[in-house]
Write an enzyme that holds these catalytic residues in place. Structure first.
Site, short mmCIF file in Angstrom:
data_model
loop_
_atom_site.label_atom_id
_atom_site.label_comp_id
_atom_site.label_asym_id
_atom_site.label_seq_id
_atom_site.Cartn_x
_atom_site.Cartn_y
_atom_site.Cartn_z
N ARG A 116 -45.01 46.78 -21.48
CA ARG A 116 -44.30 45.52 -21.60
C ARG A 116 -44.93 44.74 -22.76
NH1 ARG A 116 -47.25 41.71 -16.96
NH2 ARG A 116 -49.35 42.27 -17.65
N GLU A 155 -46.62 35.44 -21.37
CA GLU A 155 -47.80 35.71 -22.20
C GLU A 155 -47.46 36.35 -23.54
OE1 GLU A 155 -50.70 37.82 -19.81
OE2 GLU A 155 -51.34 35.95 -18.88
N CYS A 162 -43.92 46.61 -38.15
CA CYS A 162 -42.73 47.37 -38.56
C CYS A 162 -42.22 46.87 -39.92
CB CYS A 162 -41.65 47.26 -37.50
SG CYS A 162 -40.69 45.74 -37.59
N GLU A 313 -50.73 30.91 -13.47
CA GLU A 313 -51.22 32.11 -12.77
C GLU A 313 -52.71 31.98 -12.51
OE1 GLU A 313 -50.57 35.85 -14.71
OE2 GLU A 313 -48.58 35.28 -15.39
C1 GLA Z 1 -51.09 38.32 -16.69
C2 GLA Z 1 -49.59 38.55 -16.59
C3 GLA Z 1 -49.15 38.89 -15.20
C4 GLA Z 1 -50.12 39.83 -14.52
C5 GLA Z 1 -51.48 39.20 -14.52
C6 GLA Z 1 -52.53 40.00 -13.78
O1 GLA Z 1 -51.46 37.02 -16.56
O2 GLA Z 1 -48.85 37.46 -17.05
O3 GLA Z 1 -47.86 39.45 -15.27
O4 GLA Z 1 -50.15 41.03 -15.20
O5 GLA Z 1 -51.91 39.06 -15.85
O6 GLA Z 1 -53.74 39.30 -13.73
ZN ZN Z 2 -41.57 44.20 -36.09
#
Ligand code: GLA
Ligand code: ZN
Length: 679
Positions: A116, A155, A162, A313
């Site tokens: 991701r 995040e 590229c 978070e």
């Molecule tokens: C990040 C991501 C979350 C998860 C946490 C785990 O903050 O945003 O999706 O992966 O880490 O700590």
């Molecule tokens: Zn690119």
């Protein structure tokens, strides 16, 4: 005046990331989640972050049924939702149909679909697809009574190499240098090693095979500026789509303490509210640094919008991605969560609500464990935090008042990281800024963490560690601040380079700063890790310099401390200079922290910036304030494993949970108590 994230729900939020799509085949779990939400004293869930594959299973075919159902369920359970746009993880079909959405690494290899957070920020296809799904979401849920705010992507980070990005970089620098290749050649000092350009078409990303990033400092700096700019531009495209369809709800995105690639201050301009993900290493060998380091970044994220932020978070119990994934000791979950509130957060949110059965994060801490019920230690700890949040709900929307600021500058960090001198491998810029904040934290003095271009006039004291890169605006800002009565404390490496990382000529620190500080900095001696140099204050107290000592000359400044060893013994290590109606201090060496601790105390006392507690508290104990008009709320925190009895307070307070009236307070190990001022 209180300022809420969303006026329609003027409460502290308690909840976190929820991934119901992992349980789509066992919907009874969804109902169980709603029951547990209330038992955990939670009122919020963040959904949709990784839901794109679910929402658009085939190109152009949307299916919102799962989100419809979840939003209604959460609302029926009395909860609210922060709804995410799903750009952090695109559906597999998109990568297959449009490979350009996939990121290219520095070695030129395009990523496969996998993981991701690995899309190209420039790809017009990706931007279009993201805008389409965001518009659909905003149109469909913008007026849903459960939805409080938009969580844009997740995040943001990373760099793409590229061809589309490299083209965009060429346009970016062409714009920056107004189409004049000689301006670029000058800014990048391109005659160095014969790197002169004759056309913008020759501009390439720095780095790659055997090339160190630092050959042309200006190029590397512009590359970092560009990558940050491009990410922010991408976020802006996302946010525009959401705002057009849903102008009323606030927009945020979750940022990370200390994260280097994005100039978060610029990113903050795209959002209404700042959010932070915080995962300190409590109980690690660095435990003692954690409380103030974490507080520094909370203060940073609050300052960015000058209003409360969201702790988006945090880990219930533990994370699963560190080298050692230690459980938080009893009390620490609640203490860590409420520390954010002490520094201006209007939420305590977790990653994650429920542990999945599979996938990389199945062992990451969660409110609901695999056992699936409320009878766990972590669940009870979360419920306890929720109970406290309910008891202190009136804190929501209140401010944190500050009289002190610490300058932290992204571009300065980039320039320092890239420059080859001093301790080459690690200049420790972020670390140093956190260390200069530490004595403030110990005294319960919250600070704003500002840019060197910000208005400094509201502050009695401004601390500017390692401000190596100072452009004209910064020089003028610092000069005017001192001239008009401010107290400025700057350290080694001040004012050495301009915004293109070109050294200032005529002696450091740059131009006007020599006059402000009354010094000339001639040389820098770097020390090996085991070396120290003795520094003696005029009253005879001795301290130790580490890492680096500048050999400076007082040109009007008063000398407060001198080096006592080495060939530069007798030359100034700390100076102060009156300029205009203010004062400018200069610390010429890095010290172990003790010198700054003492000098900081002296300066604060002179400025009458008082600690929140009447007596210096034990190690790892502090108390921070939030306030609103006449009301003051004191968060007394104990980060040590030793209980504390009878910690004296200034005046009389009421414990917001027990109602007890107090002039002194007891704290358990890893405990926090929140008090309201009575008199
Ligand atoms: C990040 C991501 C979350 C998860 C946490 C785990 O903050 O945003 O999706 O992966 O880490 O700590
Ligand atoms: Zn690119």
């Amino acid at each position: 005046m209180k300022r809420y994230i969303n006026e329609k729900f003027p409460h502290l939020l308690h909840g976190g990331d929820y991934n119901p799509e992992q349980w789509i085949d066992t919907k009874e779990i969804w109902d169980e989640d709603m029951r547990l939400l209330n038992l955990a004293n939670c009122n919020e869930l963040t959904v949709g972050i990784f839901s794109w594959a679910m929402l658009e299973p085939q190109e152009g075919c949307y299916d919102f049924s799962f989100l419809d159902e979840i939003l209604d369920k959460v609302y029926a359970a009395g909860g609210r939702v922060i709804l995410a746009t799903p750009s952090a993880s695109r559906p597999r079909w998109m990568a297959e149909a449009y490979p350009e959405v996939l990121r290219v690494s520095e070695n030129g290899v395009r990523d496969r679909y996998r993981v991701r957070h690995n899309h190209c920020y420039t790809s017009p296809v990706y931007r279009k697809k993201v805008q389409e799904i965001n518009t659909k979401l905003a149109e469909r849920y913008g007026k849903h009574p459960a939805v409080l705010a938009w969580h844009i992507s997740n995040e943001y980070g990373g760099r793409c190499y590229c061809p589309l990005c490299e083209d965009a970089f060429r346009s970016y620098v062409k714009d920056r240098y107004e189409g004049d290749i000689d301006k670029l050649n000058h800014a990048w000092w391109a005659n160095f090693w014969g790197h002169r350009y004759t056309s913008f078409d020759q501009v390439e990303f720095p780095g790659g095979n055997r090339e160190s990033l630092s050959i042309l400092g200006g190029l590397t700096l512009d590359f970092k500026r560009f990558c940050s700019h491009q990410t922010i531009d991408f976020m802006k495209a996302e946010a525009d789509a959401v705002r057009t369809a849903c102008p009323d709800l606030p927009i945020t995105t979750n940022m990370m303490p200390g994260f280097e690639p994005i100039n978060y201050r610029e990113m903050a301009q795209v959002m209404d509210v700042a959010s932070v993900d915080s995962y300190p290493s409590w109980h690690s060998p660095q435990h003692d640094r954690c409380p103030y380091r974490t507080a520094f970044w909370f203060d940073f994220f609050r300052t960015m919008k000058h209003r409360s932020f969201l702790l988006m978070e945090s880990a219930p119990g533990l994370v699963n991605w560190k080298d050692f994934n230690k459980l938080k000791r009893p009390g620490m979950d609640r203490l860590g969560a409420l520390q954010a509130v002490a520094h201006g957060s209007d939420s305590v949110q977790y990653f994650q609500w429920r542990k999945g059965r599979g996938g990389a994060e199945k062992f990451h801490g969660a409110v609901v464990d695999h056992v699936g019920c409320e009878n766990t230690r972590i669940f009870r700890a979360v419920a306890e935090t929720g109970k406290t949040l309910k008891a202190i709900d009136e804190v929501c929307g209140t401010a944190v008042k500050t009289r002190v600021a610490v300058i932290y500058d992204w571009e300065n960090r980039w320039a320092l990281e890239n420059s080859s001198f001093f301790v080459k491998a690690d200049k420790k810029y972020s670390f140093t800024c956190e260390e200069y904040y530490a004595p403030l934290w110990r005294r319960g003095i919250s600070a704003d963490i500002v840019s060197p271009h910000d208005d400094l006039t509201p502050y009695d004291l401004v601390i500017a560690p390692m401000l190596y890169m100072t452009d004209e605006t910064t020089i003028q800002n610092l000069t005017a601040y001192v001239e008009q009565g401010g107290t400025l404390y700057a350290t080694y490496l001040l004012g050495m380079a301009n915004e293109n990382d070109l050294c200032y000529l005529g002696g450091f620190p740059a131009k006007g700063l020599k006059e402000v500080f009354g010094i000339w900095n001639e040389e820098l001696d770097t020390l090996y890790p085991e070396e120290t140099v003795c520094v003696r204050m005029t009253d005879g107290t001795e301290y130790r310099a580490v890492d680096g000592c500048e050999i400076i000359h007082a040109k009007g400044a008063q000398v407060l401390a001198t080096y006592e060893s080495e060939f530069y013994a007798g030359s100034p290590a700390l100076t102060v200079h009156s300029y205009g109606t203010g004062k400018a201090y200069y610390q010429a060496c890095r010290d172990t922290g003790e010198l700054w601790e003492r000098v900081c105390g002296d300066i604060l006392a002179e400025l009458n910036v008082l600690p929140t507690l009447p007596e210096a508290p034990p190690h790892n104990v502090t108390a921070h304030l939030r306030e609103d008009g006449d009301d003051q709320y004191l968060f007394v925190q104990n980060y040590s494993d030793a209980p504390i009895q009878g910690l004296p307070l200034r005046g009389e307070w009421k414990d917001m949970e027990s109602g007890e009236k107090l002039c002194a307070v007891d704290l358990d190990a890893f405990d926090i108590r929140i008090l309201k001022k009575l008199s």
